[in-house]
Scaffold this motif. Structure first.
Motif, PDB file in Angstrom:
ATOM      1  N   UNK A  76       0.841  -1.196   0.000  1.00 30.68           N
ATOM      2  CA  UNK A  76       0.000   0.000   0.000  1.00 30.68           C
ATOM      3  C   UNK A  76       0.877   1.248   0.000  1.00 30.68           C
ATOM      4  N   UNK A  77       0.367   2.338  -0.527  1.00 34.72           N
ATOM      5  CA  UNK A  77       1.133   3.591  -0.574  1.00 34.72           C
ATOM      6  C   UNK A  77       1.665   4.017   0.784  1.00 34.72           C
ATOM      7  N   UNK A  78       0.985   3.636   1.876  1.00 32.27           N
ATOM      8  CA  UNK A  78       1.447   4.003   3.218  1.00 32.27           C
ATOM      9  C   UNK A  78       2.485   3.027   3.775  1.00 32.27           C
ATOM     10  N   UNK A  79       2.880   1.996   2.967  1.00 29.72           N
ATOM     11  CA  UNK A  79       3.913   1.057   3.382  1.00 29.72           C
ATOM     12  C   UNK A  79       3.404  -0.284   3.881  1.00 29.72           C
ATOM     13  N   UNK A  80       2.103  -0.425   4.136  1.00 28.05           N
ATOM     14  CA  UNK A  80       1.556  -1.712   4.575  1.00 28.05           C
ATOM     15  C   UNK A  80       1.852  -2.784   3.513  1.00 28.05           C
ATOM     16  N   UNK A  81       2.363  -3.929   3.957  1.00 29.04           N
ATOM     17  CA  UNK A  81       2.695  -5.036   3.048  1.00 29.04           C
ATOM     18  C   UNK A  81       1.694  -6.168   3.259  1.00 29.04           C
ATOM     19  N   UNK A  82       1.107  -6.644   2.157  1.00 24.49           N
ATOM     20  CA  UNK A  82       0.160  -7.754   2.200  1.00 24.49           C
ATOM     21  C   UNK A  82       0.775  -8.911   1.422  1.00 24.49           C
ATOM     22  N   UNK A  83       1.361  -9.903   2.118  1.00 22.35           N
ATOM     23  CA  UNK A  83       1.950 -11.050   1.420  1.00 22.35           C
ATOM     24  C   UNK A  83       0.844 -11.931   0.831  1.00 22.35           C
ATOM     25  N   UNK A  84       1.122 -12.503  -0.343  1.00 22.85           N
ATOM     26  CA  UNK A  84       0.141 -13.333  -1.032  1.00 22.85           C
ATOM     27  C   UNK A  84       0.712 -14.691  -1.387  1.00 22.85           C
ATOM     28  N   UNK A  85      -0.115 -15.710  -1.238  1.00 24.47           N
ATOM     29  CA  UNK A  85       0.215 -17.072  -1.645  1.00 24.47           C
ATOM     30  C   UNK A  85      -1.105 -17.805  -1.833  1.00 24.47           C
ATOM     31  N   UNK A  86      -1.036 -19.038  -2.263  1.00 20.07           N
ATOM     32  CA  UNK A  86      -2.233 -19.854  -2.429  1.00 20.07           C
ATOM     33  C   UNK A  86      -3.012 -19.864  -1.114  1.00 20.07           C
ATOM     34  N   UNK A  87      -4.310 -19.549  -1.198  1.00 20.26           N
ATOM     35  CA  UNK A  87      -5.157 -19.540  -0.019  1.00 20.26           C
ATOM     36  C   UNK A  87      -5.315 -18.187   0.654  1.00 20.26           C
ATOM     37  N   UNK A  88      -4.535 -17.176   0.258  1.00 26.06           N
ATOM     38  CA  UNK A  88      -4.668 -15.841   0.850  1.00 26.06           C
ATOM     39  C   UNK A  88      -6.034 -15.245   0.502  1.00 26.06           C
ATOM     40  N   UNK A  89      -6.603 -14.510   1.448  1.00 24.87           N
ATOM     41  CA  UNK A  89      -7.888 -13.836   1.263  1.00 24.87           C
ATOM     42  C   UNK A  89      -7.681 -12.364   1.598  1.00 24.87           C
ATOM     43  N   UNK A  90      -8.100 -11.470   0.685  1.00 22.83           N
ATOM     44  CA  UNK A  90      -7.890 -10.037   0.888  1.00 22.83           C
ATOM     45  C   UNK A  90      -9.129  -9.270   0.428  1.00 22.83           C
ATOM     46  N   UNK A  97      -4.640   2.059  -3.010  1.00 25.39           N
ATOM     47  CA  UNK A  97      -3.609   2.372  -3.995  1.00 25.39           C
ATOM     48  C   UNK A  97      -2.245   1.904  -3.506  1.00 25.39           C
ATOM     49  N   UNK A  98      -1.459   1.369  -4.429  1.00 21.10           N
ATOM     50  CA  UNK A  98      -0.123   0.906  -4.087  1.00 21.10           C
ATOM     51  C   UNK A  98       0.532   0.193  -5.261  1.00 21.10           C
ATOM     52  N   UNK A  99       1.328  -0.826  -4.926  1.00 19.92           N
ATOM     53  CA  UNK A  99       2.051  -1.601  -5.943  1.00 19.92           C
ATOM     54  C   UNK A  99       1.745  -3.081  -5.783  1.00 19.92           C
ATOM     55  N   UNK A 100       1.766  -3.785  -6.888  1.00 15.45           N
ATOM     56  CA  UNK A 100       1.645  -5.236  -6.920  1.00 15.45           C
ATOM     57  C   UNK A 100       3.000  -5.782  -7.340  1.00 15.45           C
ATOM     58  N   UNK A 101       3.568  -6.671  -6.511  1.00  8.81           N
ATOM     59  CA  UNK A 101       4.854  -7.297  -6.824  1.00  8.81           C
ATOM     60  C   UNK A 101       4.605  -8.796  -6.925  1.00  8.81           C
ATOM     61  N   UNK A 102       4.661  -9.330  -8.128  1.00  6.81           N
ATOM     62  CA  UNK A 102       4.371 -10.742  -8.354  1.00  6.81           C
ATOM     63  C   UNK A 102       5.672 -11.470  -8.677  1.00  6.81           C
TER      64      UNK A 102
END
Length: 113
Positions: A76-90, A97-102
């Protein structure tokens, strides 16, 4: 009217949605398939996938996501990091607004409203 459904998401033929126009690293390419769209256009659901890379993201609507496969994170633009993997729910609220790093092709089931 029948109930929209896929009995096996793994065999759904995805449509090529092209390279991300907001890429900032790599060449992330998206694909997907829409399962259902409300007649007035106020909501839709389906499957989405994106290859590795980094891109900017702003959610135009509320979006609930269940990740089927892959790895990465949203920052997120404020620095919050949301890690993603199989089974993640968001849940991304409209305007998020932010960045997606795949790092490994990421796939999700989504519902937008």
């Amino acid at each position: 009217m029948s109930t929209p459904n896929w009995t096996d998401h793994g065999i759904v033929e995805m449509e090529d949605w092209g390279e991300s126009k907001s890429a900032i690293a790599g060449s992330p390419r998206m694909s997907g398939k829409i399962l259902s769209v409300k007649e007035d256009g106020s909501s839709e659901c389906g499957i989405w996938s994106c290859t590795p890379g980094e891109r900017t993201v702003t959610f135009a609507n509320d979006e609930f996501c269940f990740f089927l496969d892959g790895e990465g994170s949203y920052v997120r633009d404020d620095g919050e990091i949301i890690p993603l993997k199989k089974g993640s729910v968001v849940f991304f609220a409209k305007g998020w607004s932010g960045r997606s790093l795949i790092t490994k092709t990421l796939s999700k089931v989504f519902m937008c409203r």
